[in-house]
Design a protein around this motif. Structure first.
Motif, PDB file in Angstrom:
ATOM      1  N   ALA A   1      40.428  36.057  39.138  1.00 20.34           N
ATOM      2  CA  ALA A   1      39.149  35.828  38.454  1.00 20.34           C
ATOM      3  C   ALA A   1      39.187  36.367  37.031  1.00 20.34           C
ATOM      4  CB  ALA A   1      38.013  36.481  39.250  1.00 20.34           C
TER       5      ALA A   1
ATOM      6  N   ILE B   1      32.355  38.999  34.720  1.00 25.47           N
ATOM      7  CA  ILE B   1      32.692  38.310  35.971  1.00 25.47           C
ATOM      8  C   ILE B   1      31.569  38.524  36.978  1.00 25.47           C
ATOM      9  CG2 ILE B   1      34.334  38.185  37.892  1.00 25.47           C
ATOM     10  CD1 ILE B   1      36.485  39.168  35.923  1.00 25.47           C
TER      11      ILE B   1
ATOM     12  N   ALA C   1      41.191  34.058  34.851  1.00 28.48           N
ATOM     13  CA  ALA C   1      40.424  32.857  34.524  1.00 28.48           C
ATOM     14  C   ALA C   1      39.385  33.117  33.438  1.00 28.48           C
ATOM     15  CB  ALA C   1      39.733  32.327  35.777  1.00 28.48           C
ATOM     16  N   LYS C   2      38.925  34.376  33.300  1.00 31.71           N
ATOM     17  CA  LYS C   2      37.941  34.742  32.285  1.00 31.71           C
ATOM     18  C   LYS C   2      38.574  35.067  30.934  1.00 31.71           C
ATOM     19  CE  LYS C   2      33.683  34.750  34.009  1.00 31.71           C
ATOM     20  NZ  LYS C   2      32.527  34.091  33.357  1.00 31.71           N
TER      21      LYS C   2
ATOM     22  N   ARG D   1      29.360  38.138  40.701  1.00 34.35           N
ATOM     23  CA  ARG D   1      29.636  38.403  42.111  1.00 34.35           C
ATOM     24  C   ARG D   1      29.994  37.122  42.855  1.00 34.35           C
ATOM     25  NH1 ARG D   1      25.089  42.570  44.228  1.00 34.35           N
ATOM     26  NH2 ARG D   1      26.420  42.473  46.077  1.00 34.35           N
ATOM     27  N   THR D   2      29.482  35.986  42.399  1.00 34.41           N
ATOM     28  CA  THR D   2      29.815  34.717  43.052  1.00 34.41           C
ATOM     29  C   THR D   2      31.247  34.289  42.761  1.00 34.41           C
ATOM     30  OG1 THR D   2      28.908  33.477  41.178  1.00 34.41           O
ATOM     31  CG2 THR D   2      27.417  33.938  43.020  1.00 34.41           C
ATOM     32  N   ASP D   3      31.878  34.923  41.770  1.00 31.25           N
ATOM     33  CA  ASP D   3      33.265  34.585  41.433  1.00 31.25           C
ATOM     34  C   ASP D   3      34.270  35.300  42.329  1.00 31.25           C
ATOM     35  OD1 ASP D   3      32.388  33.050  39.245  1.00 31.25           O
ATOM     36  OD2 ASP D   3      32.326  34.825  37.962  1.00 31.25           O
ATOM     37  N   LEU D   4      33.800  36.220  43.176  1.00 33.03           N
ATOM     38  CA  LEU D   4      34.695  37.100  43.917  1.00 33.03           C
ATOM     39  C   LEU D   4      34.346  37.153  45.395  1.00 33.03           C
ATOM     40  CD1 LEU D   4      34.735  40.072  41.380  1.00 33.03           C
ATOM     41  CD2 LEU D   4      36.562  38.428  41.772  1.00 33.03           C
TER      42      LEU D   4
END
Length: 466
Positions: free
Chosen positions: A74, A136, A77-78, A138-141
């Motif tokens: 993640a 980043i 990707a950021k 929380r929905t990304d992890l």
């Protein structure tokens, strides 16, 4: 300790599954306070295996390597300069817990990074990466990434403190301060959790990597900002409080420009104190890891003696709240250099072994060379007299501080803690950069110089311990 041939066989299975080719013989990289790192090649490409020293070592940790790998993906990707994860280990690989990532250029050596030109540029890039990490969601992890409850974190540290004996007054003082000054929660962001020199890669003029995401969680962004600014992670650049690279003003300005978030100095100070206590307890736990057999590496027992570094740093942070009359210098240096007679002392034997080890240094390489340096540090602690440990332990005083019966307003308490902190560190790590800063502050520049504390102890004239 896994055998080299077993590790190679396991890596062959991992690399085949990832479709990156056959691996070369892995080489152990130096350093690593918790996890192991092994570098290897598949054709022209270099990779690093990150693994736990044992499966037992992973017990009780907030999440496993599969979640850590997801966090790194993640971040990558950021736009954070995180490594690219190519494969996670599975039980069928039979080499434990971990994952494989592409190797990044640059050095992790803080001494080399802090000597590079354009430190200000590196500091801006570090602030940029931290701000991107904090973006980043929380929905990304995975849901396993924990959210810190500040009060629960303090209670956990306090529990660890009592499990370790509860007899270190300076740590007790820090815990009591944290209980009294814990800030209100803020909107949680993703925290790297270990953002500091030693976990950053760089080459001249460029930050090239952010490593070791095992402590990631959701919490206060000031926690990440403060941790890398602790004195222990500034190494020889004690004079540059932001990551050892520059000023706090430069660091904060770069972070605010990237994130749009204004830094709160009071929250920053809280997390400096919190994470200093946290790392002090981390150092103490290293000895227990070694005792239980979870990890019998030499670094564990040596790092446990670095608790005294954090006690000194913690006291320097906390003493700002003491009355002015208590902060005045009251200590002196006493020379204790004596000529030895008769048979060799334990300290002399330790010194002799250390001197002999220095003669074989050039014959060692890789992690063995690093271990030799650790062994010499351990022998130095013994040579400086193991009885120095007595300066750090006082169960009654620690209990009185924890119960609020004594505080920095208690006449003489600050001086007594300064005395004990300096003497303990003189035995454990006399080259610690903050020691000179504390000595000059607490004894005065005329009394303390960088050489004046050799073969000495600190005394409190005409006074007795509390």
């Amino acid at each position: 300790m896994i055998a080299a041939d077993e590790l190679l066989l396991g890596l062959e299975r991992v690399c085949a599954r990832a479709g990156i080719g056959a691996p070369s013989t892995p080489q152990r990289l130096t350093g690593g306070a918790t996890m192991e790192s092994w570098r290897f090649a598949c054709g022209a490409d270099a990779y690093v295996l990150r693994r736990a020293p044992s499966l037992e070592f992973m017990e009780g940790r907030p999440f496993g390597h599969d979640v850590e790998a997801a966090i790194i993906r993640a971040a990558f990707a950021k736009g954070v300069t995180a490594p690219e994860v190519v494969a996670e280990l599975t039980p069928d690989d039979d080499i434990g817990s971990g994952f494989v990532m592409r190797a990044l250029p640059g050095t992790p050596n803080p001494k080399e990074i802090l000597a590079m030109d354009d430190a200000a540029g590196l500091l801006k890039e570090a602030a940029r990466d931290l701000a991107r990490t904090h973006s980043i969601g929380r929905t990304d992890l995975p849901g396993a990434v924990p959210v810190m409850d500040y009060r629960e974190a303090i209670a956990d540290l306090k529990s660890q403190f009592y499990e370790a004996g509860g007899d270190r007054p300076i740590i007790a003082l820090g815990l009591k301060w944290m209980e009294d000054n814990c800030p209100d929660p803020c909107d949680p962001v993703l925290i790297h959790g270990d953002y500091r020199m030693g976990n950053l890669l760089a080459e001249p003029g460029k930050l090239t990597g952010v490593l070791d995401w095992e402590l990631a969680h959701f919490g206060d962004p000031h926690e990440d900002l403060a941790f890398g600014c602790m004195a222990v992670w500034r190494f020889a650049r004690y004079d540059r409080p932001a990551l050892g690279l520059g000023s706090l003003e430069e660091y904060f300005a770069a972070y605010e420009a990237e994130s749009g978030v204004k830094i709160d100095r009071d929250r920053f100070r809280y997390w400096m104190i919190h994470r200093t206590v946290w790392w002090a307890m981390g150092c103490l736990r290293m000895a227990e890891q070694w005792r239980t057999g979870a990890d019998r590496m030499l670094e564990r027992v040596v790092i446990s003696r670095r608790t005294s570094e954090q006690e000194l740093d913690l006291l320097m942070l906390l003493e700002e709240d003491a009355p002015a009359e208590e902060r005045r210098p009251a200590l002196e240096i006493e020379d204790i250099l004596d000529d030895e007679d008769g048979e060799a002392s334990n300290g002399e034997i330790a010194t002799a072994i250390s001197e002999w080890l220095s003669t074989i240094k050039d014959k060692m390489e890789g992690h063995d060379r690093f271990q030799l340096a650790v062994a010499r540090n351990a022998l130095g602690m013994i040579a400086r007299d193991d009885s120095i440990l007595a300066f750090s332990s006082d169960l009654q005083l620690a209990d009185e501080i924890s119960d609020g019966e004594k505080s920095l307003e208690t006449p003489g308490l600050l001086t007594q803690l300064r005395l004990d902190g300096l003497n303990k560190l003189l035995g454990d790590v006399p080259k610690y950069p903050a020691l000179d800063a504390a000595g000059e502050k607490w004894l005065g520049e005329n009394e303390w110089t960088s050489q004046s504390h050799k073969n000495c102890r600190i005394i409190w004239p005409n006074s007795t311990p509390l």
